[in-house]
Design a protein around this motif. Structure first.
Motif, PDB file in Angstrom:
ATOM      1  N   MET A   1       0.848  -1.187   0.000  1.00  0.00           N
ATOM      2  CA  MET A   1       0.000   0.000   0.000  1.00  0.00           C
ATOM      3  C   MET A   1       0.889   1.244   0.000  1.00  0.00           C
ATOM      4  SD  MET A   1      -3.139   0.280  -0.387  1.00  0.00           S
ATOM      5  CE  MET A   1      -3.515  -1.421  -0.006  1.00  0.00           C
ATOM      6  N   SER A   2       0.302   2.393  -0.346  1.00  0.00           N
ATOM      7  CA  SER A   2       1.082   3.619  -0.442  1.00  0.00           C
ATOM      8  C   SER A   2       1.651   4.019   0.905  1.00  0.00           C
ATOM      9  CB  SER A   2       0.199   4.761  -0.986  1.00  0.00           C
ATOM     10  OG  SER A   2      -0.229   4.492  -2.298  1.00  0.00           O
ATOM     11  N   ALA A   3       2.824   4.647   0.863  1.00  0.00           N
ATOM     12  CA  ALA A   3       3.458   5.126   2.086  1.00  0.00           C
ATOM     13  C   ALA A   3       2.628   6.244   2.698  1.00  0.00           C
ATOM     14  CB  ALA A   3       4.863   5.629   1.767  1.00  0.00           C
ATOM     15  N   ARG A   4       2.586   6.305   4.025  1.00  0.00           N
ATOM     16  CA  ARG A   4       1.862   7.344   4.728  1.00  0.00           C
ATOM     17  C   ARG A   4       2.809   8.491   5.035  1.00  0.00           C
ATOM     18  NH1 ARG A   4      -2.830   6.381   7.140  1.00  0.00           N
ATOM     19  NH2 ARG A   4      -2.854   8.648   7.045  1.00  0.00           N
ATOM     20  N   HIS A   5       2.334   9.723   4.847  1.00  0.00           N
ATOM     21  CA  HIS A   5       3.112  10.927   5.129  1.00  0.00           C
ATOM     22  C   HIS A   5       2.360  11.734   6.178  1.00  0.00           C
ATOM     23  CE1 HIS A   5       5.654   9.850   1.794  1.00  0.00           C
ATOM     24  NE2 HIS A   5       4.675   9.972   0.928  1.00  0.00           N
ATOM     25  N   ASP A   6       2.691  11.510   7.448  1.00  0.00           N
ATOM     26  CA  ASP A   6       1.932  12.116   8.539  1.00  0.00           C
ATOM     27  C   ASP A   6       2.040  13.631   8.567  1.00  0.00           C
ATOM     28  OD1 ASP A   6       1.013   9.651   9.357  1.00  0.00           O
ATOM     29  OD2 ASP A   6       2.679   9.326  10.752  1.00  0.00           O
ATOM     30  N   GLY A   7       3.149  14.178   8.051  1.00  0.00           N
ATOM     31  CA  GLY A   7       3.312  15.623   8.068  1.00  0.00           C
ATOM     32  C   GLY A   7       2.866  16.288   6.784  1.00  0.00           C
ATOM     33  N   ALA A   8       2.108  15.584   5.967  1.00  0.00           N
ATOM     34  CA  ALA A   8       1.692  16.095   4.659  1.00  0.00           C
ATOM     35  C   ALA A   8       0.765  17.296   4.799  1.00  0.00           C
ATOM     36  CB  ALA A   8       1.003  14.996   3.858  1.00  0.00           C
ATOM     37  N   ALA A   9       0.718  18.102   3.739  1.00  0.00           N
ATOM     38  CA  ALA A   9      -0.150  19.283   3.719  1.00  0.00           C
ATOM     39  C   ALA A   9      -1.574  18.938   3.322  1.00  0.00           C
ATOM     40  CB  ALA A   9       0.416  20.329   2.759  1.00  0.00           C
ATOM     41  N   LEU A  10      -1.770  17.773   2.715  1.00  0.00           N
ATOM     42  CA  LEU A  10      -3.078  17.420   2.173  1.00  0.00           C
ATOM     43  C   LEU A  10      -3.230  15.903   2.156  1.00  0.00           C
ATOM     44  CD1 LEU A  10      -4.930  18.802  -0.878  1.00  0.00           C
ATOM     45  CD2 LEU A  10      -4.128  16.457  -1.029  1.00  0.00           C
ATOM     46  N   THR A  11      -4.458  15.433   2.383  1.00  0.00           N
ATOM     47  CA  THR A  11      -4.767  14.008   2.259  1.00  0.00           C
ATOM     48  C   THR A  11      -5.542  13.778   0.974  1.00  0.00           C
ATOM     49  OG1 THR A  11      -4.914  13.750   4.666  1.00  0.00           O
ATOM     50  CG2 THR A  11      -5.898  12.020   3.312  1.00  0.00           C
ATOM     51  N   LEU A  12      -5.064  12.838   0.168  1.00  0.00           N
ATOM     52  CA  LEU A  12      -5.750  12.464  -1.061  1.00  0.00           C
ATOM     53  C   LEU A  12      -6.389  11.098  -0.859  1.00  0.00           C
ATOM     54  CD1 LEU A  12      -6.413  12.815  -4.112  1.00  0.00           C
ATOM     55  CD2 LEU A  12      -4.219  11.687  -4.601  1.00  0.00           C
ATOM     56  N   TYR A  13      -7.727  11.063  -0.802  1.00  0.00           N
ATOM     57  CA  TYR A  13      -8.453   9.808  -0.684  1.00  0.00           C
ATOM     58  C   TYR A  13      -8.767   9.288  -2.086  1.00  0.00           C
ATOM     59  CZ  TYR A  13      -9.091  11.003   4.232  1.00  0.00           C
ATOM     60  OH  TYR A  13      -8.871  11.321   5.552  1.00  0.00           O
ATOM     61  N   CYS A  14      -8.435   8.016  -2.325  1.00  0.00           N
ATOM     62  CA  CYS A  14      -8.613   7.432  -3.652  1.00  0.00           C
ATOM     63  C   CYS A  14      -9.625   6.297  -3.594  1.00  0.00           C
ATOM     64  CB  CYS A  14      -7.280   6.907  -4.185  1.00  0.00           C
ATOM     65  SG  CYS A  14      -6.046   8.205  -4.465  1.00  0.00           S
ATOM     66  N   TYR A  25      -4.107   1.544  -5.964  1.00  0.00           N
ATOM     67  CA  TYR A  25      -3.305   2.758  -5.759  1.00  0.00           C
ATOM     68  C   TYR A  25      -1.999   2.471  -5.020  1.00  0.00           C
ATOM     69  CZ  TYR A  25      -7.710   4.776  -7.227  1.00  0.00           C
ATOM     70  OH  TYR A  25      -8.828   5.078  -7.948  1.00  0.00           O
ATOM     71  N   ARG A  26      -1.579   1.217  -5.027  1.00  0.00           N
ATOM     72  CA  ARG A  26      -0.311   0.856  -4.384  1.00  0.00           C
ATOM     73  C   ARG A  26       0.841   1.643  -5.020  1.00  0.00           C
ATOM     74  NH1 ARG A  26      -0.526  -4.302  -5.003  1.00  0.00           N
ATOM     75  NH2 ARG A  26      -1.237  -4.829  -2.893  1.00  0.00           N
ATOM     76  N   GLY A  27       1.651   2.262  -4.187  1.00  0.00           N
ATOM     77  CA  GLY A  27       2.811   3.002  -4.665  1.00  0.00           C
ATOM     78  C   GLY A  27       2.546   4.450  -5.031  1.00  0.00           C
ATOM     79  N   GLY A  29       1.614   6.888  -3.143  1.00  0.00           N
ATOM     80  CA  GLY A  29       2.132   7.810  -2.129  1.00  0.00           C
ATOM     81  C   GLY A  29       3.588   8.160  -2.361  1.00  0.00           C
ATOM     82  N   GLU A  30       4.402   7.154  -2.716  1.00  0.00           N
ATOM     83  CA  GLU A  30       5.812   7.410  -2.964  1.00  0.00           C
ATOM     84  C   GLU A  30       6.016   8.309  -4.180  1.00  0.00           C
ATOM     85  OE1 GLU A  30       5.534   3.359  -0.960  1.00  0.00           O
ATOM     86  OE2 GLU A  30       4.399   4.546  -2.408  1.00  0.00           O
ATOM     87  N   THR A  31       5.164   8.138  -5.194  1.00  0.00           N
ATOM     88  CA  THR A  31       5.311   8.911  -6.423  1.00  0.00           C
ATOM     89  C   THR A  31       4.799  10.340  -6.255  1.00  0.00           C
ATOM     90  OG1 THR A  31       5.010   6.864  -7.674  1.00  0.00           O
ATOM     91  CG2 THR A  31       4.817   8.919  -8.899  1.00  0.00           C
ATOM     92  N   LEU A  32       3.703  10.508  -5.531  1.00  0.00           N
ATOM     93  CA  LEU A  32       3.126  11.838  -5.348  1.00  0.00           C
ATOM     94  C   LEU A  32       4.026  12.745  -4.524  1.00  0.00           C
ATOM     95  CD1 LEU A  32      -0.588  10.839  -4.761  1.00  0.00           C
ATOM     96  CD2 LEU A  32       0.211  12.393  -6.541  1.00  0.00           C
ATOM     97  N   GLY A  33       4.764  12.179  -3.579  1.00  0.00           N
ATOM     98  CA  GLY A  33       5.675  12.976  -2.776  1.00  0.00           C
ATOM     99  C   GLY A  33       5.186  13.196  -1.360  1.00  0.00           C
ATOM    100  N   PRO A  34       6.075  13.702  -0.490  1.00  0.00           N
ATOM    101  CA  PRO A  34       5.780  13.776   0.942  1.00  0.00           C
ATOM    102  C   PRO A  34       4.739  14.813   1.336  1.00  0.00           C
ATOM    103  CG  PRO A  34       7.900  14.800   0.448  1.00  0.00           C
ATOM    104  CD  PRO A  34       7.453  14.129  -0.816  1.00  0.00           C
ATOM    105  N   TRP A  35       4.391  15.738   0.455  1.00  0.00           N
ATOM    106  CA  TRP A  35       3.409  16.757   0.835  1.00  0.00           C
ATOM    107  C   TRP A  35       1.971  16.271   0.646  1.00  0.00           C
ATOM    108  CZ3 TRP A  35       0.284  18.996  -3.030  1.00  0.00           C
ATOM    109  CH2 TRP A  35       0.698  18.755  -4.352  1.00  0.00           C
ATOM    110  N   ILE A  36       1.801  15.084   0.037  1.00  0.00           N
ATOM    111  CA  ILE A  36       0.476  14.483  -0.130  1.00  0.00           C
ATOM    112  C   ILE A  36       0.438  13.156   0.611  1.00  0.00           C
ATOM    113  CG2 ILE A  36      -1.196  13.513  -1.745  1.00  0.00           C
ATOM    114  CD1 ILE A  36      -0.154  15.380  -3.873  1.00  0.00           C
ATOM    115  N   ASP A  37      -0.531  12.993   1.497  1.00  0.00           N
ATOM    116  CA  ASP A  37      -0.759  11.719   2.173  1.00  0.00           C
ATOM    117  C   ASP A  37      -1.832  10.979   1.379  1.00  0.00           C
ATOM    118  OD1 ASP A  37      -0.774   9.632   3.952  1.00  0.00           O
ATOM    119  OD2 ASP A  37      -2.068  10.647   5.405  1.00  0.00           O
ATOM    120  N   CYS A  38      -1.417   9.986   0.591  1.00  0.00           N
ATOM    121  CA  CYS A  38      -2.334   9.242  -0.262  1.00  0.00           C
ATOM    122  C   CYS A  38      -2.969   8.114   0.541  1.00  0.00           C
ATOM    123  CB  CYS A  38      -1.589   8.692  -1.478  1.00  0.00           C
ATOM    124  SG  CYS A  38      -2.650   7.808  -2.643  1.00  0.00           S
ATOM    125  N   VAL A  39      -4.287   8.149   0.665  1.00  0.00           N
ATOM    126  CA  VAL A  39      -5.019   7.161   1.467  1.00  0.00           C
ATOM    127  C   VAL A  39      -6.062   6.481   0.579  1.00  0.00           C
ATOM    128  CG1 VAL A  39      -6.464   6.779   3.492  1.00  0.00           C
ATOM    129  CG2 VAL A  39      -4.674   8.543   3.549  1.00  0.00           C
TER     130      VAL A  39
END
Length: 276
Positions: A1-14, A25-27, A29-39
């Protein structure tokens, strides 16, 4: 599953397509970058929640998803965005309205992919609504038409026994969403105000009529954009890198360079924006 970014500026629910799950949506989170928490979210009866019965009604499904979003943190404490592919686009739209109704906050952005807009679905009087009790052969024919399911799986009776109950529920939800949207219009509930981006595939039957995608403009009073990516109905997988870049490009200015209120008001006064 996508990596979690707890300090992200925004959560993207997919939200996944019918019969799909969060693994789509596996992976990301790593591609979007640390400012987006992909959930990525699983629907009841799918993925990690496959032990639960699949939802056959919209209120039950949206209530379950609201619970999942709230368990991730109070919706008002961090901005969120929603993205959905195929059936997931309809789910994302309904979830956006539910967040506004329950928490008084909309997503910053809604992305919809490979999905006929609710207004066009409502106009299609021939759209089948018999998925809960149609034959296995009809279900298999529809899955074959959509693509994305290996032929050996469609011929595997054990696989069909496991997969079809959730798929029947999903197809039923897709067939009844337009009725739900019409009910919402009857209550004079306003459209969303966040930007809506609609994505289509060059070889996807959904894109054969431009109105199937362009009519998503009616779901927002804000900016609307339309994008076309290479691929068929499942371009969310085959054109994944390009799609993720498009989503990141859409979200970045909303998070880091929000336009002045006057500019936003002017863009709304001009009406929906289209580009490709």
């Amino acid at each position: 599953m996508s990596a979690r970014h707890d300090g992200a500026a925004l959560t993207l629910y997919c939200l996944p397509y019918a019969g799909g799950n969060a693994a789509t949506y596996r992976g990301w989170g790593e591609t979007l970058g640390p400012w987006i928490d992909c959930v990525p979210l699983d629907l009841p009866g799918h993925g990690r929640l496959r032990a639960l019965p699949a939802c056959r009604d919209w209120p039950g499904l949206i209530e379950a998803l609201l619970d999942a979003v709230e368990a991730n943190g109070p919706p008002r404490t961090r901005p969120c965005a929603l993205f959905g592919h195929s059936m997931g686009a309809l789910v994302a739209l309904e979830l956006a309205h539910a967040l506004r109704e329950r928490h008084g906050c909309e997503p910053l952005w809604l992305g919809v992919a490979a999905c006929v807009a609710p207004r066009e679905r409502e106009l299609d009087e021939a759209r089948p609504t018999h998925w809960l009790d149609c034959s296995t052969a009809e279900m298999v024919a529809e899955l074959r038409r959509l693509g994305g399911t290996a032929e050996e799986l469609l011929a595997d009776a054990e696989f069909l026994d496991l997969a079809l109950p959730a798929l029947r529920a999903d197809f039923h939800l897709c067939a009844t969403q337009a009725r739900r949207a019409r009910s919402r219009e009857t209550r004079r509930e306003p459209p969303l105000s966040c930007p809506v981006w609609a994505f289509g595939g060059t070889n996807d039957s959904v894109s054969e009529r431009n109105e199937n995608l362009s009519a998503w403009c009616h779901e927002t009073a804000g900016v609307f954009r339309q994008r076309t990516l290479e691929g068929g109905h499942f371009f969310v997988e085959t054109a994944r890198a390009r799609l993720i870049r498009e989503i990141a490009a859409a979200l970045e200015p909303l998070v880091f360079a929000a336009p002045p209120r006057a500019a936003l008001a002017a863009s709304r006064a001009r009406g929906p924006l289209y580009s490709d």
